[in-house]
Every structure is written in structure tokens, then in C-alpha cells.
Design a protein around this motif. Structure first.
Motif, mmCIF file in Angstrom:
data_model
loop_
_atom_site.group_PDB
_atom_site.id
_atom_site.type_symbol
_atom_site.label_atom_id
_atom_site.label_comp_id
_atom_site.label_asym_id
_atom_site.label_seq_id
_atom_site.Cartn_x
_atom_site.Cartn_y
_atom_site.Cartn_z
ATOM 1 N N GLY A 84 143.994 71.951 125.045
ATOM 2 C CA GLY A 84 142.593 71.661 124.529
ATOM 3 C C GLY A 84 142.178 71.991 123.238
ATOM 4 O O GLY A 84 141.110 71.813 122.901
ATOM 5 N N GLU A 85 142.753 72.731 122.523
ATOM 6 C CA GLU A 85 142.337 73.130 121.125
ATOM 7 C C GLU A 85 141.663 72.011 120.578
ATOM 8 O O GLU A 85 142.692 70.948 120.336
ATOM 9 C CB GLU A 85 143.415 73.771 120.259
ATOM 10 C CG GLU A 85 142.793 74.300 118.957
ATOM 11 C CD GLU A 85 144.034 75.036 118.397
ATOM 12 O OE1 GLU A 85 145.026 75.220 118.818
ATOM 13 O OE2 GLU A 85 143.864 75.423 116.944
ATOM 14 N N GLN A 86 140.540 71.999 119.825
ATOM 15 C CA GLN A 86 140.085 70.982 119.032
ATOM 16 C C GLN A 86 139.826 71.182 117.723
ATOM 17 O O GLN A 86 139.894 72.251 117.264
ATOM 18 C CB GLN A 86 138.797 70.407 119.733
ATOM 19 C CG GLN A 86 138.712 69.816 121.174
ATOM 20 C CD GLN A 86 137.624 69.460 122.074
ATOM 21 O OE1 GLN A 86 136.559 69.472 121.081
ATOM 22 N NE2 GLN A 86 137.731 69.141 123.327
ATOM 23 N N PHE A 87 139.964 70.158 116.855
ATOM 24 C CA PHE A 87 139.823 70.314 115.288
ATOM 25 C C PHE A 87 138.675 69.415 115.098
ATOM 26 O O PHE A 87 138.491 68.130 115.324
ATOM 27 C CB PHE A 87 141.091 69.832 114.885
ATOM 28 C CG PHE A 87 142.459 70.453 115.257
ATOM 29 C CD1 PHE A 87 142.873 70.441 116.352
ATOM 30 C CD2 PHE A 87 142.828 71.589 114.568
ATOM 31 C CE1 PHE A 87 144.011 71.047 116.657
ATOM 32 C CE2 PHE A 87 143.737 72.358 114.866
ATOM 33 C CZ PHE A 87 144.692 72.145 116.069
ATOM 34 N N PHE A 88 137.679 69.817 114.153
ATOM 35 C CA PHE A 88 136.567 69.174 114.171
ATOM 36 C C PHE A 88 136.271 69.091 112.632
ATOM 37 O O PHE A 88 137.042 69.174 111.728
ATOM 38 C CB PHE A 88 135.478 70.284 113.944
ATOM 39 C CG PHE A 88 135.175 70.769 115.681
ATOM 40 C CD1 PHE A 88 135.844 71.727 116.463
ATOM 41 C CD2 PHE A 88 134.048 69.991 116.171
ATOM 42 C CE1 PHE A 88 135.592 71.855 117.675
ATOM 43 C CE2 PHE A 88 133.934 70.347 117.461
ATOM 44 C CZ PHE A 88 134.718 71.264 118.472
ATOM 45 N N GLY A 89 135.360 67.682 112.612
ATOM 46 C CA GLY A 89 135.229 67.182 111.124
ATOM 47 C C GLY A 89 133.992 67.756 110.709
ATOM 48 O O GLY A 89 133.612 68.850 111.316
ATOM 49 N N PRO A 90 133.677 67.366 109.283
ATOM 50 C CA PRO A 90 132.590 68.504 108.555
ATOM 51 C C PRO A 90 131.195 68.086 109.347
ATOM 52 O O PRO A 90 130.408 68.797 108.872
ATOM 53 C CB PRO A 90 132.644 67.883 107.408
ATOM 54 C CG PRO A 90 133.256 66.513 107.363
ATOM 55 C CD PRO A 90 134.101 66.646 108.726
ATOM 56 N N GLY A 91 130.945 66.989 110.009
ATOM 57 C CA GLY A 91 129.742 66.852 110.757
ATOM 58 C C GLY A 91 128.926 65.845 109.860
ATOM 59 O O GLY A 91 129.116 65.693 108.764
ATOM 60 N N THR A 92 128.038 65.142 110.613
ATOM 61 C CA THR A 92 127.009 64.270 110.060
ATOM 62 C C THR A 92 125.611 64.598 110.533
ATOM 63 O O THR A 92 125.193 64.589 111.749
ATOM 64 C CB THR A 92 127.390 62.764 110.754
ATOM 65 O OG1 THR A 92 128.281 62.010 109.900
ATOM 66 C CG2 THR A 92 126.089 61.831 110.134
ATOM 67 N N ARG A 93 124.731 65.036 109.500
ATOM 68 C CA ARG A 93 123.133 65.244 109.584
ATOM 69 C C ARG A 93 122.773 64.018 109.670
ATOM 70 O O ARG A 93 122.501 63.359 108.681
ATOM 71 C CB ARG A 93 122.991 66.225 108.826
ATOM 72 C CG ARG A 93 121.457 66.714 109.186
ATOM 73 C CD ARG A 93 121.205 67.914 108.294
ATOM 74 N NE ARG A 93 121.787 69.236 108.553
ATOM 75 C CZ ARG A 93 121.873 69.930 109.586
ATOM 76 N NH1 ARG A 93 120.808 69.623 110.500
ATOM 77 N NH2 ARG A 93 122.719 70.994 109.796
ATOM 78 N N LEU A 94 122.041 63.649 110.900
ATOM 79 C CA LEU A 94 121.271 62.460 111.184
ATOM 80 C C LEU A 94 119.930 62.922 111.262
ATOM 81 O O LEU A 94 119.516 63.792 112.342
ATOM 82 C CB LEU A 94 121.736 61.610 112.458
ATOM 83 C CG LEU A 94 120.870 60.309 112.799
ATOM 84 C CD1 LEU A 94 121.111 59.450 111.772
ATOM 85 C CD2 LEU A 94 121.534 59.657 113.890
ATOM 86 N N THR A 95 118.968 61.992 110.683
ATOM 87 C CA THR A 95 117.513 62.264 110.933
ATOM 88 C C THR A 95 116.908 60.933 111.088
ATOM 89 O O THR A 95 117.059 59.814 110.481
ATOM 90 C CB THR A 95 116.869 62.799 109.445
ATOM 91 O OG1 THR A 95 117.571 64.265 109.383
ATOM 92 C CG2 THR A 95 115.065 62.910 109.900
#
Lengths: 114, 115
Positions: B102-113
Motif C-alpha cells: 500500500g505505499e503510495q507515491f504522490f504528485g505535486p497537487g493541483t490547487r483548484l478554486t
């Protein structure tokens, strides 16, 4: 439903203080345990993980965590924090076997004052 | 480390607009996830996919849809955006080959407004 509890929502420490962040989970079977860290403005990164073996695991940047099965706990520790440890910390649990999702705690926000 | 990328990184849109957030990975992982992060609420799973033909709803899938175009691509759509979908969105991947640990690797994220 399985759950993960992080008892401290906000922690404020001075540099060189010791840190312990609590994490408890509710699943009674085999588990895999994780601590992730999110520095300000960044994505989540793995800090350390426990799969099996020695219940005391060491991660990056001087962090360690101890798995205590009888207490369903996986507390994160660091003997001396630095200003750069200011971040949000998330505990996550993956139930062993075929389960393939992580159950996440709500996170603990740590602020370290210089 | 750009193994998991997300586009766009920031997006401001208006209520009612259709929005697509894209995620690509070069890690060769078969499993991909979409989360949203809100202050005080931690990470909440929107959708997850264990392979191209396997898509599952997470805990907060209402108002969202996904498409797994290929093993390396997993898109999240907001069909008609509303202000309470304003959040930070993360894509993550994991590898079945680690025996489901289950180890997960994350992207940098998207900030949505959503205005």
C-alpha cells in the motif's frame, strides 16, 4: 469501518524539544503502517513505514516510530526537532492481505519555533 | 522527482464549468488514486483504479468522475464545478508488486478554486 486516529491536531514546539505524535488504528489483523510528511506548499512524502520485523522503525531526517501491536499504536518520535520539521504529518494504515487502500488519519500540524 | 505529475498545478474557474485534472506517472505502477485535501479534514479518497479496467468510487465521489486512459494516466473531472469543490487535489500511485502493502507515491497537487 476501520479508522485511524491522530490525537494531536496542532503541536507547537521550540527547537531542540522532543516530539511524539500519536497514531492509533482500529483494525485487529495484520497491518502495514506509514507516516507521511507534507512540508508547506509541497506534496506528501513518505517519512517511514512498518511492514514486519523490528517494531522500532527509523525513517528519514532522524524520525522513528514504534509499532505496539497490543495498543494498536504507531507513534512518531524525534528526540530533537528543528525549525525545518515544521510540516503536517499524516499517519496511514493499510490492512494486511488483499486490502489495497490506505486509511488516513486527519493529520497533525507541527510548528517549530526557532 | 517527477515520477508523478499533475496538470494544471493551479486553476481558478467559475461555478458550473467543467474541469479536468490530469495525472501521469512514469513509475510503472498499476494503481492510481485521486484525493482531495481540505484543512482539518485530511486526505479524502475520491476515486481509485487498480488497473485500466478497474475503477472504484472512494468516500467522496459525488460530483466527480474519472477516466483511466492508460496505465500511466488517470484523469479527474468535475462535470459542473461548485464552490465547495475548492480544494487541493492529489494524485497518487502504488505498486501491486509490493504484495499490496500500500505505499503510495504522490504528485505535486493541483490547487483548484471554484468561484
Amino acid at each position: 469501518a476501520q479508522s485511524v486516529s491522530q490525537h494531536n491536531h496542532h503541536v507547537i514546539l521550540s527547537e531542540a524539544a522532543s516530539l511524539e505524535l500519536g497514531c492509533n488504528y482500529s483494525y485487529g489483523g495484520t497491518v502495514n503502517l506509514f507516516w507521511y510528511v507534507q512540508y508547506p506548499g509541497q506534496h506528501l512524502q513518505l517519512l517511514l513505514k512498518y511492514f514486519s520485523g523490528d517494531p522500532l522503525v527509523k525513517g528519514i531526517k532522524g524520525f522513528e516510530a514504534e509499532f505496539i501491536k497490543s495498543k494498536f499504536s504507531f507513534n512518531l518520535r524525534k528526540p530533537s526537532v528543528q525549525w525545518s520539521d515544521t510540516a503536517e504529518y499524516f499517519c496511514a494504515v493499510n490492512e494486511g492481505g488483499n486490502n489495497r487502500k490506505l486509511i488516513w488519519g486527519l493529520g497533525t500540524s507541527l510548528a517549530v519555533n526557532p | 522527482d517527477a515520477d508523478v505529475t499533475q496538470t494544471p498545478r493551479n486553476r481558478i474557474t467559475k461555478t458550473g464549468k467543467r474541469i479536468m485534472l490530469e495525472c501521469s506517472q512514469t513509475k510503472g505502477h498499476d494503481r492510481m488514486y485521486w484525493y482531495r485535501q481540505d484543512p482539518g479534514l485530511g486526505l479524502r479518497l475520491i476515486y481509485y483504479s487498480f488497473d485500466v479496467k478497474d475503477i472504484n468510487k472512494g468516500e467522496i465521489s459525488d460530483g466527480y468522475s474519472v477516466s483511466r486512459q492508460a496505465q500511466a494516466k488517470f484523469s479527474l473531472s468535475l462535470e459542473s464545478a461548485i464552490p465547495n469543490q475548492t480544494a487541493l487535489y492529489f494524485c497518487a500511485t502504488s505498486d501491486r508488486g509490493t504484495a499490496g502493502l500500500g505505499e503510495q507515491f504522490f504528485g505535486p497537487g493541483t490547487r483548484l478554486t471554484v468561484l
